[in-house]
Design a protein around this motif. Structure first.
Motif, short mmCIF file in Angstrom:
data_model
loop_
_atom_site.label_atom_id
_atom_site.label_comp_id
_atom_site.label_asym_id
_atom_site.label_seq_id
_atom_site.Cartn_x
_atom_site.Cartn_y
_atom_site.Cartn_z
N LEU A 87 0.84 -1.20 0.00
CA LEU A 87 0.00 0.00 0.00
C LEU A 87 0.87 1.25 0.00
CD1 LEU A 87 -2.77 1.39 0.17
CD2 LEU A 87 -2.64 1.13 2.67
N GLN A 90 2.17 1.95 -3.45
CA GLN A 90 1.12 2.45 -4.34
C GLN A 90 0.79 3.91 -4.01
OE1 GLN A 90 -1.73 -0.57 -3.40
NE2 GLN A 90 -1.23 -1.79 -5.22
N TYR A 94 1.45 7.34 -6.31
CA TYR A 94 0.35 8.22 -6.68
C TYR A 94 0.50 9.62 -6.10
CZ TYR A 94 -4.41 9.56 -7.87
OH TYR A 94 -5.50 10.18 -8.40
#
Length: 170
Positions: A87, A90, A94
């Motif tokens: 997580l 990611q 982003y």
């Protein structure tokens, strides 16, 4: 009688003592103007910094609740550390910096430490995220955490006696 104010003229060369900013010639504005404007700017900066801190703290609490719920629902053989690391990768891809696995590991503990959103609402306005992060790692009773609330964050992080002897530290 109105105070005399010089008409704007070209600013003088950069002043190294002000970080290279241009300085106005003497008499450019009334001398009291800076004294009146600076506190206004400082007050808004302080309010905005507090609002950002409160918003981030609430965000971390919500993230912690979601991570905890997801890990509870996930397979028992799921490695929680790997799931959080994935997580983090990611989120970093982003949003950029600030979403490390270490940061994300604080969030579920924070949500567990302050399970009631009403309590969260009160503490997020009073304490900074670094201070709260230090508090969530005190493993004593919740009442003992309240004793630490007014200690500086650095004391909580660096003083082993503050963690070992809560009453003596206060």
């Amino acid at each position: 009688m109105k105070p005399s104010v010089s008409r704007p003229t070209q600013l003088s060369d950069s002043d190294p003592s002000t970080g290279g900013a241009s300085t106005p010639p003497a008499g450019f504005f009334p001398s009291h103007l800076l004294d009146e404007v600076r506190p206004l700017i400082d007050a808004v900066r302080q309010r905005e910094a507090s609002a950002v801190n409160a918003g981030l703290t609430q965000l971390y609490w919500h993230i912690g609740r979601r991570i905890s719920a997801e890990l509870r629902q996930g397979q028992r053989d799921t490695n929680h550390q790997q799931a959080i690391a994935a997580l983090a990768m990611q989120l970093t891809a982003y949003f950029g910096k600030g979403w490390s696995a270490q940061q994300l590991r604080h969030c579920p503990r924070f949500a567990k430490t302050f399970p009631d959103e009403k309590i969260l609402s009160a503490v997020r306005r009073e304490l900074s995220w670094p201070h709260l992060k230090a508090l969530i790692y005190i493993d004593d009773l919740p009442q003992t955490r309240l004793l630490y609330r007014n200690l500086p964050r650095r004391t909580l992080e660096h003083e082993p006696t503050a963690r070992a002897h809560p009453i003596a530290a206060v």
